[in-house]
Design a protein around this motif. Sequence first.
Motif, short mmCIF file in Angstrom:
data_model
loop_
_atom_site.label_atom_id
_atom_site.label_comp_id
_atom_site.label_asym_id
_atom_site.label_seq_id
_atom_site.Cartn_x
_atom_site.Cartn_y
_atom_site.Cartn_z
N PRO A 180 29.47 -11.21 11.16
CA PRO A 180 29.72 -12.63 11.40
C PRO A 180 28.56 -13.26 12.16
O PRO A 180 27.90 -12.59 12.97
N PRO A 181 28.28 -14.54 11.95
CA PRO A 181 27.17 -15.22 12.65
C PRO A 181 27.35 -15.15 14.17
O PRO A 181 28.47 -15.19 14.68
N MET A 182 26.24 -15.00 14.87
CA MET A 182 26.18 -14.99 16.33
C MET A 182 26.80 -13.74 16.95
O MET A 182 26.95 -13.65 18.16
N MET A 183 27.16 -12.76 16.16
CA MET A 183 27.72 -11.52 16.71
C MET A 183 26.61 -10.69 17.33
O MET A 183 25.62 -10.37 16.67
N GLU A 184 26.72 -10.35 18.60
CA GLU A 184 25.68 -9.59 19.31
C GLU A 184 26.11 -8.17 19.63
O GLU A 184 25.27 -7.28 19.77
N SER B 139 20.81 -5.73 3.97
CA SER B 139 21.79 -6.79 3.70
C SER B 139 22.97 -6.30 2.87
O SER B 139 23.64 -7.09 2.18
N LYS C 289 27.06 -7.16 6.22
CA LYS C 289 26.76 -8.39 6.95
C LYS C 289 27.79 -8.60 8.06
O LYS C 289 28.98 -8.33 7.86
#
Length: 336
Positions: free
Chosen positions: A10-14, A5, A8
């Motif tokens: 961004p959210p939903m980054m694949e 951690s 980090k």
Amino acid sequence: LFLLSQIKLPPMMEIITAEQLMEYLGDYILDAKPKEISEIQRLNYEQNMSDAMAILHKLQTGLDVNVKFTGVRVFEYTPECIVFDLLDIPLYHGWLVDPQVADIVKAVGNCSYNQLVEKIISCKQSDNSELVSEGFVAEQFLNNTATQLTYHGLCELTSAVQEGELCVFFRNNHFSTMTKYKGQLYLLVTDQGFLTEEKVVWESLHNVDGDGNFCDSEFHLRPPSDPETVYRGQQDQIDQDYLMALSLQQEQQNQEINWEQIPEGISDLELAKKLQEEEDRRASQYYQEQEQAAVQVQVQGAASPASGRQSGSNERKRKEPREKEREKEKNSCVLL
């Protein structure tokens, strides 16, 4: 760094490109600069940071590390090693000489891999029978440990890595994320063949043959849902890694390189470059042969009875999407 951690996304980054990943690493190095240090320490840190930034782009293609056979944390110093020091990420390997085998200990000594290759060449050209014998022993050691992991090294690794520690394991020109859970070493699974295996996260490292057990994120045994496809893809990767490592270590025996014409004063770097060029050529030839064999299998499958046609069709279905994915994501990293 993601698992710790410390970086980090961004959210939903694949999917992340190599360029974006380098930016994240560069920003982290800048932000991780110690605040309260002396002037000398500050200057030293800034110099290391500058050196690390200069070679950061090499992370996309490969770093120059040169193992020594005396310890799991012992590498010949290269500028690339600064990256691991600066990020405070332990770097390990398991290619060790068993100290109980006296003749190999004497033959290998404190040499790095590149130095040992040079020594073998020099010993072969010597008129001293003792040196010739020593060179032969060293050469046999490289041949017999072509997987770049020995059982003595595995024992030392298990002892050296701390419980729960996240580190990097170097083997066969690959860097793997490694951890230790309840006394057992595990490698993070990143092979393309496991992309759809959401439950497969770790693979145990308990022998030198690469025959590990797959586990989920909680280290519970989790066999792949499609073992045939996954194991075949994994075995192909293991075979390719082994062949490339074996090719690199046996170049002194390869008639395509005339060692007698190599200058005696050649540096480790120049010798390593020659070996790498030949390795790349042989790897390219190996892949071409594999592709030709795959085409032949498909042709035979098309001409076979119903079962054979189905097998050939499955082979194409499995391989073609993977080739397209590799081309599409050539410069990207897939986050599992």
